[in-house]
Scaffold this active site. Structure first.
Site, PDB file in Angstrom:
ATOM      1  CB  SER A 100      76.221 -23.711  80.820  1.00 39.58           C
ATOM      2  OG  SER A 100      76.470 -23.515  82.179  1.00 39.58           O
ATOM      3  CG  ASP A 111      68.527  -9.796  78.588  1.00 38.71           C
ATOM      4  OD1 ASP A 111      67.768 -10.103  77.654  1.00 38.71           O
ATOM      5  OD2 ASP A 111      68.697 -10.515  79.589  1.00 38.71           O
ATOM      6  CE  LYS A 125      74.028 -27.563  83.007  1.00 40.05           C
ATOM      7  NZ  LYS A 125      74.052 -26.647  84.152  1.00 40.05           N
TER       8      LYS A 125
END
Length: 350
Positions: A100, A111, A125
């Site tokens: 999460s 990224d 998740k």
């Protein structure tokens, strides 16, 4: 984590993961550390706001995560921190238990190319749930229907992919012992599939990605020569074999032999003082608590064993530190080569 009540009450000094980590970073900066490693192993997440703000300590005020709600609307969540607090080398250590909000943080760092993600593939998740009080909807004065948990939104990385199902795949895989089949969103029969949307507008850096193959080769060579890491891998393989065996013997002798084999898979422990234990130091394997005889259990011995495991050497953490150290060395070497090339070009230019 975040002290929601204190924040709502207007307390500017409310406790939160971001504020606490910020203090730690400021302290580390005074000690002139070379890099920072964020250990998110077995961190099940928590506050979305904190995941975003914590990311901002390392990224500044760019977008961190995207949310697509049930009606199809998409929002880009940005951090409020104007400038990054730590701009030096960093890494994030994850495993299958990282889920999460932990995945949101690790995905943002990856990224942007801001740091190295090291470890196991994370939980996967990428959804948001809420509890709906059915009695409140039905206007029941006395509870009858209970509550219904509903998935109301989905998380997406700034690169457009979701953390759902696939989780965050580390830049440097570091086998940590979790069973990929038994843990994670992929183990649920009703898990939503992986999907993607348009990327957010952000400026990634690819400087670390170029170093990944070299870093992984250095890691592999180091691990092959590391006796403790090889023992860990052996324990992982044996543990998987035991888990895959879906039969258990009802013969006491066989059960004790199985328990002895399982005990051998535990990490090496420091000598334990059994002075306060009802089991003597000369106790054999047959006197260990294997659930067969209730009088075999010793609370003192169990507590001592647990404490010894907690203080045992964390070879995975140390290897992650070695990987970051390698990254610093390579980055410094590449920078020196680049500087020398610039200098040679300048000297050759009329």
């Amino acid at each position: 984590y975040q002290d929601f009540a204190a924040r709502q009450a207007g307390d500017k000094d409310y406790r939160s993961a971001t504020s606490d980590v910020k203090k730690l970073i400021e302290d580390l900066k005074t000690k002139q550390v070379d890099s920072v490693l964020i250990d998110l192993r077995n961190n099940g997440g928590g506050s979305l706001t904190e995941a975003i703000e914590l990311s901002s300590l390392f990224l500044g005020n760019g977008p961190v995560v995207q949310q697509r709600r049930a009606n199809g609307s998409i929002s880009v969540e940005k951090a409020s921190q104007a400038k990054a607090v730590w701009i030096g080398p960093m890494g994030v250590l994850i495993n299958r238990g990282s889920a999460s909000a932990s995945e949101i943080f690790a995905a943002a760092i990856q990224d942007y190319g801001r740091g190295l993600v090291i470890g196991d593939q994370s939980f996967g998740k990428g959804t948001v749930q809420t509890m709906v009080d059915l009695d409140q909807i039905a206007k029941n004065e006395t509870p009858r229907f209970g509550e219904l948990k509903m998935t109301v939104a989905q998380f997406f990385r700034v690169n457009g992919g979701t953390t759902q199902l696939q989780g965050v795949v580390p830049d440097i895989p570091l086998q940590g012992g979790s069973d990929q089949g038994d843990l994670g969103e992929a183990s649920f029969t009703n898990a939503l599939p992986w999907t993607q949307i348009q990327p957010a507008t952000y400026r990634p850096s690819n400087s670390l990605h170029a170093l990944t193959p070299t870093l992984y080769a250095m890691h592999e060579n180091r691990v092959k020569a590391d006796t403790e890491m090889q023992l860990l891998f052996e324990r992982i393989a044996k543990s998987k074999r035991i888990r895959d065996n879906n039969a258990i013997s009802l013969n006491e002798t066989d059960r004790r032999a199985e328990r002895k084999e399982q005990d051998a898979l535990l990490p090496p422990q420091k000598p334990i003082n059994h002075a306060s234990s009802s089991i003597s130091d000369e106790a054999t394997d047959e006197a260990r608590d294997d659930g067969l005889q209730p009088d075999e259990r010793s609370i003192a011995k169990a507590n001592s064993s647990d404490q010894a495991r907690k203080s045992a050497k964390d070879v995975l953490l140390l290897e992650a530190v070695h990987v970051l150290s390698d990254a610093i060395t390579l980055t410094s070497a590449n920078s020196q080569v680049a500087d020398s090339n610039v200098l040679a070009t300048a000297q050759a230019t009329p």
